[in-house]
Motif scaffolding. Structure first.
Motif, PDB file in Angstrom:
ATOM      1  N   THR A  31       0.826  -1.208   0.000  1.00 53.02           N
ATOM      2  CA  THR A  31       0.000   0.000   0.000  1.00 53.02           C
ATOM      3  C   THR A  31       0.862   1.261   0.000  1.00 53.02           C
ATOM      4  OG1 THR A  31      -1.691  -1.206   1.256  1.00 53.02           O
ATOM      5  CG2 THR A  31      -1.906   1.175   1.157  1.00 53.02           C
ATOM      6  N   MET A  52      -8.776   4.515  -5.313  1.00 58.22           N
ATOM      7  CA  MET A  52      -8.305   3.250  -4.744  1.00 58.22           C
ATOM      8  C   MET A  52      -9.534   2.454  -4.356  1.00 58.22           C
ATOM      9  SD  MET A  52      -5.609   2.228  -1.800  1.00 58.22           S
ATOM     10  CE  MET A  52      -5.125   0.489  -1.714  1.00 58.22           C
ATOM     11  N   ILE A 130      -6.253   2.112  -8.468  1.00 56.05           N
ATOM     12  CA  ILE A 130      -5.478   1.181  -7.637  1.00 56.05           C
ATOM     13  C   ILE A 130      -6.440   0.127  -7.112  1.00 56.05           C
ATOM     14  CG2 ILE A 130      -3.986   0.932  -5.621  1.00 56.05           C
ATOM     15  CD1 ILE A 130      -3.372   3.953  -5.874  1.00 56.05           C
TER      16      ILE A 130
END
Length: 681
Positions: A31, A52, A130
């Motif tokens: 991360t 994300m 992401i």
């Protein structure tokens, strides 16, 4: 923001704008690496916007509060959106105003499909996507639906699609039996994520090894009980039920998953044939089988309590005079005293518990800083293990501060945790208020959990991904990963298989990484075209099954076969909830609980009471209180049998029913009900 050598190595292509998957072990900083990519992306690219996406609600706040907000709050506007937040109602507005959006995949998927101006977004609104735990981008998962929309746009020539950055510790093999199958699985995930390359360290292996410690693994295998009078008695009662049915096909498989699958099929066929006698027996047999599972996992007492509570509830809810119900109640009633007596005989107690007690003593006796997780299969076994630890006299003197941790999904079968309860448990574990979690698979991946000294996988039969994720929780210095199971059982065989599958996965990934660039690109394009064709064929197949009109379909109670509704009575609220709008439907059901706590906030509605069949007391669903409308019953398709001109059939999901469902019209329903009210007055 400082990165380690291996993190710099794996993010290199992403900083150049390429689509990649970062493959690093649990706890090694995936991360943080993604965070740096996001920061540089926003700094360099004009009109940049980052999303994300995660697959669990609690990860939204975790990534927001632990990673993105602390590092980037002074430079970029960040917002976290999940099903628990008000922001989802105005998702499109918040996307426009923010630089970074952290949300569940479902929220983004809903926004892509929404017609609402306040909610609708396009994938092209983002420049970087992401995807956390990206190994879930396959089959019918919401991740794959999102990437399916991406691929459709790409194959149509869209050029403004977001850059993709996937994160995973364990792509898995999809239980491949050959090296070729494992390679195909890895390539499929790469194709689904439109990946240029899977990135893992090659030049900085030493840096990775130094910063991602692997635990010592031990097999704690215990012998089976020499004698098992309690289990034998439960099996004797199951045999009696089969004799009552004149059915002897499955009587040698009691207490196995194979038997459970067979008994589920028996119940399904009995429901479709309106054979209430056989269906009722199947439900009771499954509960006895659940008791055998619990007996094999925890204490005999827990198995007995499960059965006792089931029969108390059955008698209270049904109060039935049906011949089969009476037989089953009497069978248990005549034998429960002996079962209770057998369950109290410590001579035949579960040997796995003794070994677990030794492991806990070993790690918590002399250490005030010890932290651990015990992974077990079901919510029921989680709570039973927790109660055993609390009540075990020989563990009382240890510094064990334990709590159960289970999923937040609502279930009629077992106690569920709310998302706030989950959050509190995890925070207390992180702070050291708690030092031992007894958990289902919910704690395997994603959660920001401290480094543990001891992780125990307690009698589990799961895949290699679960094994790797659980093992990754044991990251403290000189930590231990224990696999505790019966010697010679299927569980230990599966664990050995998982080790082989992990090795197969590693070799398959290396093969894919080393493929010649042109060969790799051609294979990815081929898989992407095949995937799009497969989705179109699947959708056409689903549509082709909608061959009956709603008026031709009748819904019968799955338990008692009472005819209670027609397909034209049903509407779909917000593409998710299936309600019966016929005011006469209330004749067939009754409310039987206080308002249901689903453990989370819903947009535009709140749950009311649970509802059940007025004739046989079988659960059907719950009341929806929707934008001021107080009496919309949501019904679950699995609780009914659909009668069509061709057959009687049960369904697990509404999307598979063989007739079209109309969308709910709020204004029309409100006006109809207003006029009905005025006439009544």
């Amino acid at each position: 923001m400082e990165l380690r050598d291996y993190q710099w190595e794996v993010i290199g292509p992403a900083l150049e704008g390429k689509n990649i998957i970062i493959w690093l072990p649990t706890g090694s900083g995936k991360t943080k690496a993604a965070l740096y990519v996001a920061m540089r992306h926003l700094e360099i690219k004009s009109n940049a916007k980052v999303a994300m996406i995660v697959n669990k609600v609690h990860l939204v706040d975790q990534h927001y509060s632990k990673e993105f907000q602390p590092h980037l709050k002074d430079r970029f506007k960040i917002i976290a959106v999940s099903g628990d937040t008000e922001e989802k109602s105005f998702f499109a507005n918040f996307v426009k105003e923010s630089d970074i959006v952290i949300c569940t995949a479902q929220i983004l998927h809903n926004a892509l499909k929404s017609d609402s101006e306040e909610k609708h977004v396009e994938l092209t609104d983002f420049t970087l996507l992401i995807i956390d735990e990206c190994h879930h981008t396959q089959k019918d998962t919401v991740y794959n639906k999102l990437m399916g929309a991406y691929m459709e746009k790409k194959l149509q020539g869209e050029r403004k699609l977001p850059q993709i950055l996937g994160l995973t510790a364990s792509p898995g093999t999809d239980r491949a039996s050959t090296f070729e199958d494992a390679v195909d699985h890895i390539l499929t995930i790469c194709a689904n994520l439109d990946t240029w390359k899977i990135m893992s360290p090659k030049n900085s292996i030493e840096s990775l090894v130094a910063n991602s410690k692997q635990p010592k693994k031990q097999y704690d295998l215990v012998p089976q009980r020499d004698e098992d009078p309690f289990g034998d008695k439960v099996k004797e009662l199951m045999g009696a039920i089969h004799r009552y049915l004149d059915d002897f096909e499955y009587t040698t498989e009691f207490g196995t998953q194979m038997y459970e699958q067979n008994i589920v099929l028996m119940e399904k066929e009995a429901a479709e044939n309106a054979n209430r006698r056989r269906r009722t027996c199947a439900l009771h047999l499954r509960k006895y089988n659940d008791a055998l599972f619990l007996h094999d996992t925890v204490r005999m007492k827990d198995a007995y309590d499960l059965l006792d509570e089931f029969y108390i509830t059955e008698r209270f809810i049904k109060n039935s005079r049906d011949e089969t119900d009476v037989y089953l109640y009497m069978l248990f009633n005549d034998n429960c005293g002996q079962l209770l007596e057998l369950s109290r005989d410590i001579k035949y107690e579960n040997p796995k518990l003794n070994r677990l007690k030794e492991i806990l003593k070993e790690h918590f006796q002399d250490s005030s800083n010890a932290q651990g997780i015990i992974f077990t299969r079901t919510r029921q076994s989680t709570h039973s293990l927790f109660e055993w630890i609390k009540s075990n006299a020989s563990l009382q003197g240890l510094n064990i501060k334990a709590s159960a941790l289970t999923g937040a999904g609502f279930s009629n079968q077992s106690k569920h945790m709310t998302q706030n309860e989950q959050k509190d448990v995890i925070q207390n574990f992180r702070k050291g208020v708690l030092n031992l979690l007894i958990s289902t698979s919910v704690a395997e991946e994603g959660l920001d959990i401290p480094e543990c000294n001891i992780v125990v996988r307690y009698g589990l039969m799961t895949n290699e991904i679960s094994m790797m994720q659980a093992r990754g929780r044991a990251r403290a210095q000189e930590s231990c990963y224990s696999f505790l199971a019966k010697s010679g059982g299927k569980e230990s065989q599966r664990e050995r298989t998982n080790e082989s599958l992990e090795d197969l996965m590693n070799r398959a990934i290396k093969y894919v990484q080393d493929m010649p660039e042109r060969e790799y690109e051609e294979k990815i394009k081929e898989l992407q075209r095949d995937s799009l064709t497969e989705r179109l064929v699947k959708q056409a197949k689903i549509e082709s099954k909608k061959k009956f009109s709603a008026s031709d379909v009748r819904l019968d109670c799955r338990n008692c076969s009472a005819a209670v509704a027609y397909g034209h009575d049903l509407r779909v609220v917000e593409e998710t909830h299936h309600v019966n709008i016929n005011p006469n439907f209330k004749v067939y059901y009754e409310k039987y609980t206080a308002p249901v706590d689903l453990g989370k906030k819903m947009e535009n509605w709140v749950p009311g009471s649970a509802i059940r069949c007025r004739f046989c007391m079988a659960p059907w669903g719950l009341i929806m209180i929707y934008r001021g409308l107080t009496n919309l019953p949501i019904i679950s398709i699995k609780n009914f049998v659909l009668k069509t001109p061709e057959s009687s059939k049960t369904y697990k999901q509404w999307k598979n029913v063989p007739f079209p469902l109309e969308q709910f019209n709020y204004t029309e329903y409100y006006e109809d009900n207003q006029s009905d009210t005025e006439e009544d007055e």
